[in-house]
Structures are given as C-alpha cells and as structure tokens.
Design a protein around this motif. Structure first.
Motif, PDB file in Angstrom:
ATOM      1  N   LYS A 190     -64.612 -25.490 -21.645  1.00  0.00           N
ATOM      2  CA  LYS A 190     -64.767 -24.450 -22.655  1.00  0.00           C
ATOM      3  C   LYS A 190     -66.206 -24.473 -23.157  1.00  0.00           C
ATOM      4  O   LYS A 190     -66.749 -25.540 -23.459  1.00  0.00           O
ATOM      5  CB  LYS A 190     -63.789 -24.722 -23.795  1.00  0.00           C
ATOM      6  CG  LYS A 190     -63.899 -23.785 -24.958  1.00  0.00           C
ATOM      7  CD  LYS A 190     -62.906 -24.162 -26.033  1.00  0.00           C
ATOM      8  CE  LYS A 190     -63.449 -25.321 -26.823  1.00  0.00           C
ATOM      9  NZ  LYS A 190     -62.765 -25.556 -28.092  1.00  0.00           N
ATOM     10  N   GLU A 232     -69.218 -21.880 -25.552  1.00  0.00           N
ATOM     11  CA  GLU A 232     -69.462 -20.682 -26.358  1.00  0.00           C
ATOM     12  C   GLU A 232     -70.760 -20.073 -25.859  1.00  0.00           C
ATOM     13  O   GLU A 232     -71.777 -20.737 -25.771  1.00  0.00           O
ATOM     14  CB  GLU A 232     -69.565 -21.030 -27.833  1.00  0.00           C
ATOM     15  CG  GLU A 232     -68.247 -21.428 -28.426  1.00  0.00           C
ATOM     16  CD  GLU A 232     -68.330 -21.686 -29.916  1.00  0.00           C
ATOM     17  OE1 GLU A 232     -69.244 -21.150 -30.579  1.00  0.00           O
ATOM     18  OE2 GLU A 232     -67.469 -22.433 -30.416  1.00  0.00           O
ATOM     19  N   LEU A 275     -54.635 -20.555 -26.823  1.00  0.00           N
ATOM     20  CA  LEU A 275     -55.384 -21.282 -27.843  1.00  0.00           C
ATOM     21  C   LEU A 275     -54.424 -21.729 -28.942  1.00  0.00           C
ATOM     22  O   LEU A 275     -53.529 -20.980 -29.337  1.00  0.00           O
ATOM     23  CB  LEU A 275     -56.477 -20.398 -28.447  1.00  0.00           C
ATOM     24  CG  LEU A 275     -57.505 -19.822 -27.480  1.00  0.00           C
ATOM     25  CD1 LEU A 275     -58.474 -18.917 -28.226  1.00  0.00           C
ATOM     26  CD2 LEU A 275     -58.239 -20.912 -26.735  1.00  0.00           C
ATOM     27  N   LEU A 324     -54.032 -24.001 -32.795  1.00  0.00           N
ATOM     28  CA  LEU A 324     -54.624 -24.587 -33.991  1.00  0.00           C
ATOM     29  C   LEU A 324     -53.544 -25.443 -34.651  1.00  0.00           C
ATOM     30  O   LEU A 324     -52.501 -24.920 -35.057  1.00  0.00           O
ATOM     31  CB  LEU A 324     -55.114 -23.501 -34.956  1.00  0.00           C
ATOM     32  CG  LEU A 324     -55.764 -23.987 -36.249  1.00  0.00           C
ATOM     33  CD1 LEU A 324     -57.010 -24.815 -35.953  1.00  0.00           C
ATOM     34  CD2 LEU A 324     -56.101 -22.818 -37.157  1.00  0.00           C
ATOM     35  N   ASN A 325     -53.788 -26.748 -34.717  1.00  0.00           N
ATOM     36  CA  ASN A 325     -52.809 -27.713 -35.259  1.00  0.00           C
ATOM     37  C   ASN A 325     -51.456 -27.591 -34.567  1.00  0.00           C
ATOM     38  O   ASN A 325     -50.405 -27.637 -35.196  1.00  0.00           O
ATOM     39  CB  ASN A 325     -52.645 -27.532 -36.772  1.00  0.00           C
ATOM     40  CG  ASN A 325     -53.933 -27.760 -37.514  1.00  0.00           C
ATOM     41  OD1 ASN A 325     -54.725 -28.630 -37.146  1.00  0.00           O
ATOM     42  ND2 ASN A 325     -54.168 -26.968 -38.546  1.00  0.00           N
ATOM     43  N   GLU A 328     -60.317 -19.263 -34.483  1.00  0.00           N
ATOM     44  CA  GLU A 328     -60.345 -20.697 -34.803  1.00  0.00           C
ATOM     45  C   GLU A 328     -59.226 -21.405 -34.038  1.00  0.00           C
ATOM     46  O   GLU A 328     -58.058 -20.977 -34.069  1.00  0.00           O
ATOM     47  CB  GLU A 328     -60.173 -20.899 -36.306  1.00  0.00           C
ATOM     48  CG  GLU A 328     -60.323 -22.335 -36.721  1.00  0.00           C
ATOM     49  CD  GLU A 328     -60.181 -22.528 -38.221  1.00  0.00           C
ATOM     50  OE1 GLU A 328     -60.122 -23.693 -38.640  1.00  0.00           O
ATOM     51  OE2 GLU A 328     -60.113 -21.529 -38.964  1.00  0.00           O
ATOM     52  N   HIS A 329     -59.593 -22.483 -33.372  1.00  0.00           N
ATOM     53  CA  HIS A 329     -58.620 -23.246 -32.581  1.00  0.00           C
ATOM     54  C   HIS A 329     -59.142 -24.673 -32.412  1.00  0.00           C
ATOM     55  O   HIS A 329     -60.328 -24.931 -32.594  1.00  0.00           O
ATOM     56  CB  HIS A 329     -58.397 -22.592 -31.211  1.00  0.00           C
ATOM     57  CG  HIS A 329     -59.620 -22.584 -30.351  1.00  0.00           C
ATOM     58  ND1 HIS A 329     -60.668 -21.708 -30.555  1.00  0.00           N
ATOM     59  CD2 HIS A 329     -59.979 -23.367 -29.315  1.00  0.00           C
ATOM     60  CE1 HIS A 329     -61.608 -21.937 -29.668  1.00  0.00           C
ATOM     61  NE2 HIS A 329     -61.232 -22.949 -28.892  1.00  0.00           N
ATOM     62  N   ASP A 330     -58.242 -25.596 -32.095  1.00  0.00           N
ATOM     63  CA  ASP A 330     -58.661 -26.970 -31.859  1.00  0.00           C
ATOM     64  C   ASP A 330     -58.246 -27.491 -30.484  1.00  0.00           C
ATOM     65  O   ASP A 330     -58.633 -28.580 -30.084  1.00  0.00           O
ATOM     66  CB  ASP A 330     -58.151 -27.897 -32.959  1.00  0.00           C
ATOM     67  CG  ASP A 330     -56.641 -27.855 -33.127  1.00  0.00           C
ATOM     68  OD1 ASP A 330     -55.936 -27.319 -32.241  1.00  0.00           O
ATOM     69  OD2 ASP A 330     -56.151 -28.353 -34.154  1.00  0.00           O
ATOM     70  N   SER A 331     -57.451 -26.707 -29.753  1.00  0.00           N
ATOM     71  CA  SER A 331     -57.080 -27.093 -28.388  1.00  0.00           C
ATOM     72  C   SER A 331     -56.741 -25.847 -27.592  1.00  0.00           C
ATOM     73  O   SER A 331     -56.557 -24.762 -28.152  1.00  0.00           O
ATOM     74  CB  SER A 331     -55.885 -28.054 -28.401  1.00  0.00           C
ATOM     75  OG  SER A 331     -54.742 -27.423 -28.935  1.00  0.00           O
ATOM     76  N   TYR A 332     -56.674 -26.022 -26.276  1.00  0.00           N
ATOM     77  CA  TYR A 332     -56.332 -24.905 -25.418  1.00  0.00           C
ATOM     78  C   TYR A 332     -55.591 -25.407 -24.181  1.00  0.00           C
ATOM     79  O   TYR A 332     -55.678 -26.591 -23.845  1.00  0.00           O
ATOM     80  CB  TYR A 332     -57.574 -24.102 -25.014  1.00  0.00           C
ATOM     81  CG  TYR A 332     -58.526 -24.810 -24.075  1.00  0.00           C
ATOM     82  CD1 TYR A 332     -58.509 -24.565 -22.703  1.00  0.00           C
ATOM     83  CD2 TYR A 332     -59.457 -25.725 -24.555  1.00  0.00           C
ATOM     84  CE1 TYR A 332     -59.389 -25.216 -21.858  1.00  0.00           C
ATOM     85  CE2 TYR A 332     -60.345 -26.361 -23.725  1.00  0.00           C
ATOM     86  CZ  TYR A 332     -60.300 -26.114 -22.360  1.00  0.00           C
ATOM     87  OH  TYR A 332     -61.169 -26.750 -21.520  1.00  0.00           O
TER      88      TYR A 332
END
Length: 136
Positions: free
Chosen positions: A55, A57, A85, A87-88, A125-129
């Motif tokens: 990933k 940007e 994607l 988020l938590n 907004e995300h923390d994993s994919y």
C-alpha cells in the motif's frame, strides 16, 4: 374419415418427434456454447494467486500495487483485484480493479488498484486492508 384422422395423428406424431429432436439439439448447442464462452472468460478458484502487494499513497490517493500469478494450466480472464479497508476491525470501504486481458498459464501480471472516486476525495481512514481476487 378414419384414414384422414389416422394421417392427422401420424402427422402430429412426426411433428412432435421432429420438435423434440430439434429442441434437444438446440438446447445442447446453447448450453455447450455458453459453458465454453464462460470458461474462456473466467477462471477456477485457486487458479490465480496474489504473489505480493503493498500500500502506498500517491497524489493524495490510496494505491495498492501488487502482482498476481496464474498457477493453473489454463489461461485466466476477467481477474478482478479487490481490496477491503478496515478501521479497528470494522469494514469501511471496498475498491476493485479489473486486470485487463488474459493471464496465460504460468504467467504473472502486475496490478495497480487506485482506491477512490476522484482527485478531491480524501483517503478513507483505515488501519488494515485485505486483498483478494474474484472473477465471473
């Protein structure tokens, strides 16, 4: 009168028989050609694997770069790379990109999946994919 009814009955039997045979041949041809067409434009589960992905940007957009390999002995078509994607642990967005063209047996292809609809849309907004493949 009896011979006329006998001829009509025999004609109906010939017509029904001819219709059944013609319908059976037509059905077989349609089913066979449909199956052949679908097999040319699809792939079996496990036939294509994601070898690598990362990933990044770029230009304020989320981009997933990676590589897929066809591990089967048949060409694969209509391979779609999907990214979910999170988020938590909660799902927040899904993106996909079709890999154009055929992936020959044993061949590898690079892919670039840009997640977002336009240049003005912020990155979700995300923390994993999670990356996975789909097809027909």
């Amino acid at each position: 009168m009896k011979s006329i009814l006998n001829k009509i009955f025999n004609g109906m039997l010939y017509g029904i028989g001819f219709g059944l045979i013609t319908g059976g041949i037509y059905y077989y041809v349609v089913i066979k050609t449909t199956e052949d067409a679908m097999s040319r434009y699809s792939f079996e589960d496990g036939a294509v694997e994601i070898i690598e992905h990362r990933k990044i940007e770029r230009n304020d957009r989320l981009v997933i770069l990676g590589k897929v390999t066809n591990v089967s002995d048949k060409p694969a078509n209509n391979v779609t790379v999907n990214v979910d994607l999170f988020l938590n642990g909660d799902f927040v967005k899904q993106c996909d990109e079709l890999i154009k063209g055929e992936i020959s047996a044993g061949a590898s292809r690079n892919f670039e999946l840009v997640c977002g609809c336009c240049n003005n849309a912020p990155i979700v907004e995300h923390d994993s994919y999670e990356v996975y493949l789909t097809g027909f």
